[in-house]
Design a protein around this motif. Structure first.
Motif, PDB file in Angstrom:
ATOM      1  N   SER A  24      36.693  50.754  24.188  1.00 10.60           N
ATOM      2  CA  SER A  24      35.597  50.345  25.063  1.00 10.60           C
ATOM      3  C   SER A  24      36.094  49.738  26.369  1.00 10.60           C
ATOM      4  O   SER A  24      35.291  49.202  27.139  1.00 10.60           O
ATOM      5  CB  SER A  24      34.695  49.330  24.344  1.00 10.60           C
ATOM      6  N   ASP A  25      37.381  49.814  26.612  1.00 13.63           N
ATOM      7  CA  ASP A  25      37.930  49.228  27.827  1.00 13.63           C
ATOM      8  C   ASP A  25      38.940  50.178  28.458  1.00 13.63           C
ATOM      9  O   ASP A  25      39.525  51.016  27.781  1.00 13.63           O
ATOM     10  CB  ASP A  25      38.581  47.872  27.551  1.00 13.63           C
ATOM     11  N   VAL A  26      39.109  50.028  29.764  1.00 10.34           N
ATOM     12  CA  VAL A  26      40.026  50.875  30.525  1.00 10.34           C
ATOM     13  C   VAL A  26      40.814  49.985  31.482  1.00 10.34           C
ATOM     14  O   VAL A  26      40.240  49.156  32.192  1.00 10.34           O
ATOM     15  CB  VAL A  26      39.266  51.945  31.334  1.00 10.34           C
ATOM     16  N   GLN A  27      42.121  50.163  31.477  1.00  8.45           N
ATOM     17  CA  GLN A  27      42.987  49.428  32.402  1.00  8.45           C
ATOM     18  C   GLN A  27      43.546  50.385  33.443  1.00  8.45           C
ATOM     19  O   GLN A  27      43.897  51.528  33.128  1.00  8.45           O
ATOM     20  CB  GLN A  27      44.140  48.760  31.652  1.00  8.45           C
ATOM     21  N   VAL A  28      43.604  49.913  34.686  1.00  8.64           N
ATOM     22  CA  VAL A  28      44.161  50.718  35.763  1.00  8.64           C
ATOM     23  C   VAL A  28      45.142  49.875  36.560  1.00  8.64           C
ATOM     24  O   VAL A  28      45.081  48.638  36.542  1.00  8.64           O
ATOM     25  CB  VAL A  28      43.068  51.262  36.708  1.00  8.64           C
ATOM     26  N   GLN A  29      46.041  50.560  37.258  1.00  5.06           N
ATOM     27  CA  GLN A  29      46.894  49.887  38.238  1.00  5.06           C
ATOM     28  C   GLN A  29      46.395  50.266  39.620  1.00  5.06           C
ATOM     29  O   GLN A  29      46.262  51.446  39.948  1.00  5.06           O
ATOM     30  CB  GLN A  29      48.361  50.269  38.082  1.00  5.06           C
ATOM     31  N   VAL A  30      46.122  49.240  40.412  1.00  7.76           N
ATOM     32  CA  VAL A  30      45.571  49.461  41.748  1.00  7.76           C
ATOM     33  C   VAL A  30      46.699  49.848  42.696  1.00  7.76           C
ATOM     34  O   VAL A  30      47.767  49.231  42.707  1.00  7.76           O
ATOM     35  CB  VAL A  30      44.865  48.193  42.260  1.00  7.76           C
ATOM     36  N   GLY A  31      46.465  50.888  43.476  1.00 11.20           N
ATOM     37  CA  GLY A  31      47.464  51.366  44.421  1.00 11.20           C
ATOM     38  C   GLY A  31      47.161  50.929  45.842  1.00 11.20           C
ATOM     39  O   GLY A  31      46.567  49.872  46.074  1.00 11.20           O
ATOM     40  N   GLU A  32      47.523  51.767  46.780  1.00  9.48           N
ATOM     41  CA  GLU A  32      47.389  51.441  48.192  1.00  9.48           C
ATOM     42  C   GLU A  32      45.916  51.507  48.646  1.00  9.48           C
ATOM     43  O   GLU A  32      45.133  52.309  48.145  1.00  9.48           O
ATOM     44  CB  GLU A  32      48.206  52.404  49.048  1.00  9.48           C
TER      45      GLU A  32
END
Length: 241
Positions: free
Chosen positions: A58-66
């Motif tokens: 139920s969750d999603v992790q992302v890495q923020v880019g430019e």
């Protein structure tokens, strides 16, 4: 690349848990770790590249880019106040007004309004329309999400309006004799545009708007549906210099 509204501070290189709405959308699209997406927070012209790093149940992790600055917003900020059309036409109006770059939307109850809302029902409708605006922004590439304000009566809204500033103007869509063609008016960088529901505003309501500093304008000799008229005005205001 899929775009998602993320109403939180976005910082390059940060690991971020997506809010529930964006996370559900990512899961519906069956994206996987390593997939690229675009994030925007609705408050500026910036959008961010991002990469999915983890998919939970139920969750999603992302890495923020430019970050990158985009120029997709209209030069003129238009705030639309509209007598709510009935049935699903208000949904359609909110969606298309967002695509056209409206700055905000104020749903109004007027003398001839078919749709009457108050209390919890009004709050739920406004929340629904705000989600429609968010989805439209995700689809069309807009980075500023228009605010859908709470429902008011026309009289309540006019009474609460601040004094008109010199760099903004107030326009009333009207069929009354003497209304100037919208395309011929000199325009400022910000405008409040008032449009009625099915059947338009009543004469007394138009008089009240005129007393509040609104100038009557026309889109031409044809009588347009409530939702068509508002969108035609937004298009005209977006295209005029």
């Amino acid at each position: 690349m899929p775009r998602f509204y993320c109403p939180t501070p976005l910082v390059t290189d940060a690991l971020l848990e997506l809010p529930a709405g964006a996370a559900r959308h990512v899961q519906v699209l069956r994206l996987q770790p390593g997939d690229a997406i675009t994030l925007f927070n609705g408050e500026s012209t910036e959008e961010f590249d991002a990469t999915v790093t983890r998919m939970g149940r139920s969750d999603v992790q992302v890495q923020v880019g430019e970050a990158r600055t985009t120029a997709r917003e209209p030069a003129r900020r238009v705030h639309l106040a509209v007598g709510m059309p009935a049935n699903d036409r208000m949904d359609w109006l909110v969606e298309k007004a967002t695509e056209l770059g409206v700055a905000s939307i104020r749903p109004l109850m007027t003398e001839r309004s078919v749709l009457r809302l108050s209390g919890e029902r009004a709050e739920k409708k406004v929340a629904h329309w705000q989600s429609v605006a968010i989805s439209a922004c995700e689809q069309c590439g807009g980075n500023r999400v228009p605010t859908v304000h709470p429902v008011l009566t026309l009289a309540q809204w006019l009474k609460a309006l601040p004094a008109a500033a010199g760099d903004s103007q107030r326009l009333l869509l009207s069929l009354r004799e003497g209304s100037a063609a919208l395309r011929t008016r000199p325009l400022t960088d910000e405008a409040v545009f008032l449009s009625g529901p099915e059947g338009g505003l009543g004469p007394a309501e138009e008089d009240l708007a005129l007393a509040s500093g609104f100038a009557p304008v026309s889109l031409g000799p044809r009588v347009l549906r409530a939702e068509t008229a508002a969108l035609a005005a937004l298009t005209t205001l977006a295209l005029l210099p």
